[in-house]
Design a protein around this motif. Structure first.
Motif, PDB file in Angstrom:
ATOM      1  N   CYS A 108       2.346 -65.272   1.006  1.00 55.95           N
ATOM      2  CA  CYS A 108       3.607 -66.003   1.170  1.00 55.95           C
ATOM      3  C   CYS A 108       4.709 -65.184   0.530  1.00 55.95           C
ATOM      4  N   LEU A 167       7.296 -66.629  -0.771  1.00 49.61           N
ATOM      5  CA  LEU A 167       7.838 -67.453  -1.853  1.00 49.61           C
ATOM      6  C   LEU A 167       6.730 -67.774  -2.847  1.00 49.61           C
ATOM      7  N   ARG A 168       7.071 -68.447  -3.945  1.00 46.94           N
ATOM      8  CA  ARG A 168       6.080 -68.863  -4.937  1.00 46.94           C
ATOM      9  C   ARG A 168       6.155 -70.365  -5.233  1.00 46.94           C
ATOM     10  N   CYS A 169       7.331 -70.945  -5.115  1.00 43.81           N
ATOM     11  CA  CYS A 169       7.526 -72.391  -5.347  1.00 43.81           C
ATOM     12  C   CYS A 169       6.863 -72.839  -6.650  1.00 43.81           C
ATOM     13  N   PHE A 211       6.447 -76.617  -7.964  1.00 43.37           N
ATOM     14  CA  PHE A 211       5.736 -77.661  -7.220  1.00 43.37           C
ATOM     15  C   PHE A 211       4.506 -78.210  -7.952  1.00 43.37           C
ATOM     16  N   CYS A 254       2.357 -74.152  -5.353  1.00 44.38           N
ATOM     17  CA  CYS A 254       2.256 -75.271  -4.420  1.00 44.38           C
ATOM     18  C   CYS A 254       0.798 -75.689  -4.231  1.00 44.38           C
ATOM     19  N   THR A 296      -1.116 -75.141  -1.902  1.00 41.61           N
ATOM     20  CA  THR A 296      -1.969 -74.109  -1.295  1.00 41.61           C
ATOM     21  C   THR A 296      -1.888 -72.824  -2.122  1.00 41.61           C
ATOM     22  N   VAL A 353      -1.653 -68.266  -1.694  1.00 41.52           N
ATOM     23  CA  VAL A 353      -0.436 -67.550  -2.081  1.00 41.52           C
ATOM     24  C   VAL A 353      -0.763 -66.434  -3.069  1.00 41.52           C
ATOM     25  N   GLY A 396      -0.185 -70.756   2.587  1.00 45.98           N
ATOM     26  CA  GLY A 396       0.695 -69.603   2.615  1.00 45.98           C
ATOM     27  C   GLY A 396       1.809 -69.712   3.635  1.00 45.98           C
ATOM     28  N   ASN A 415       7.836 -71.828   6.240  1.00 43.37           N
ATOM     29  CA  ASN A 415       9.008 -72.117   5.410  1.00 43.37           C
ATOM     30  C   ASN A 415      10.297 -71.661   6.090  1.00 43.37           C
ATOM     31  N   LYS A 420      12.350 -75.143   2.063  1.00 41.81           N
ATOM     32  CA  LYS A 420      12.237 -75.581   0.672  1.00 41.81           C
ATOM     33  C   LYS A 420      13.595 -75.987   0.094  1.00 41.81           C
TER      34      LYS A 420
HETATM   35  S1  SF4 Z   1       5.002 -74.263  -0.686  1.00 36.35           S
HETATM   36 FE1  SF4 Z   1       4.912 -72.995   1.138  1.00 36.35          FE
HETATM   37  S2  SF4 Z   1       6.604 -71.557   0.843  1.00 36.35           S
HETATM   38 FE2  SF4 Z   1       6.174 -72.408  -1.162  1.00 36.35          FE
HETATM   39  S3  SF4 Z   1       4.700 -70.964  -2.101  1.00 36.35           S
HETATM   40 FE3  SF4 Z   1       3.529 -72.603  -1.104  1.00 36.35          FE
HETATM   41  S4  SF4 Z   1       3.037 -71.757   0.903  1.00 36.35           S
HETATM   42 FE4  SF4 Z   1       4.747 -70.541   0.098  1.00 36.35          FE
END
Ligand code: SF4
Length: 252
Positions: A30, A32-34, A37, A50, A52, A56, A96, A126, A149
């Motif tokens: 991915c 991003l890392r978010c 979350f 996140c 998942t 990632v 991801g 995303n 996001k």
């Molecule tokens: S929520 Fe989605 S965009 Fe954000 S890190 Fe996880 S997989 Fe990536």
């Protein structure tokens, strides 16, 4: 070359097609890392991210990442799922962030195979990865579930919102939709303003809002606030049905 983290047959738990029998392909990686979350305790370490997170963080979860060197491997996996079904399940391409592979020949040939064989394909994204859809025209026949996001992800605006990409996905597909993850905090702060900033050019697009969380007790903290928010602003509430049914069970 692409990395596949897992595949499974289940029901779609979120968004437009909740409850629909679907074969899921979860790809690794991915952009991003978010970090905001959630936090997970993995192999003696706290990992932020996140639900998942294993799709990632290749460095931590590398044992679960399978390198795919030919699209036929993906097609064979699909064939195994569908050989005993009398109907075509939906196909969910997720991660991801699967669109990091958008122009990879293995990934793209798999998407071509799916749409050419009349599968209904949703790509959960995303919506930050630019793709020339005129050139990679198979994407015209997929549905983008655009989980753009918001600030509660912890990502800076310029990384998490790419309006050119959203425009490209919406303008080149016959149906795509938005799916936002909300918690009580962002609802109290500025969720509505953040969503409007993203969706305003697309009055026809459907907007789903779902509660943050990959565990039943976390979802319960936010679900009613999200439902009330949807009632006020006319958005569509999406639950996380797979979590209600199976909590954190894998491959669900
Ligand atoms: S929520 Fe989605 S965009 Fe954000 S890190 Fe996880 S997989 Fe990536």
């Amino acid at each position: 070359m692409v990395y596949l983290v897992e595949h499974f047959y289940s029901i779609q738990g979120e968004g437009k097609f909740v409850g629909t029998p679907s074969v899921f392909f979860r790809f690794g990686g991915c952009n991003l890392r978010c970090q905001d979350f959630g936090e997970y305790f993995v192999k003696g370490k706290i990992v932020y991210g996140c639900d998942t997170v294993r799709a990632v963080n290749k460095e931590i979860f590398q044992n679960e990442w399978k390198r795919i060197e030919n699209e036929k491997v993906l097609i064979e996996i699909l064939d195994d799922y569908i050989e005993n079904l009398d109907f075509k399940p939906h196909i969910v391409i997720t991660g991801g962030e699967p669109m990091i592979y958008a122009t990879d020949s293995i990934f793209y040939k798999f998407i071509q195979y799916l749409v050419n064989n009349d599968f209904i394909v949703t790509i959960e994204t995303n919506a930050t990865i630019k793709v020339d859809i005129e050139k990679f025209s198979a994407y015209k026949d997929v549905i983008f579930a655009m989980a753009v996001k918001l600030s509660n992800s912890g990502e800076p605006y310029d990384k998490r919102v790419n309006k050119e990409v959203i425009k490209e996905y919406i303008n080149n597909t016959s149906y795509s939709f938005f799916k936002f993850t909300l918690d009580r905090g962002i609802i109290e702060r500025r969720a509505f303003e953040e969503i409007v900033d993203i969706v305003e050019p697309y009055p026809e697009a459907e907007i789903f809002c779902m509660p943050l969380g990959d565990k039943q007790d976390i979802i319960k903290k936010h679900d009613k606030a999200v439902a009330e928010f949807c009632l006020i602003y006319g958005f569509i509430y999406s639950d996380r049905l797979h979590v209600r049914l199976w909590n954190r069970e894998k491959k669900r």
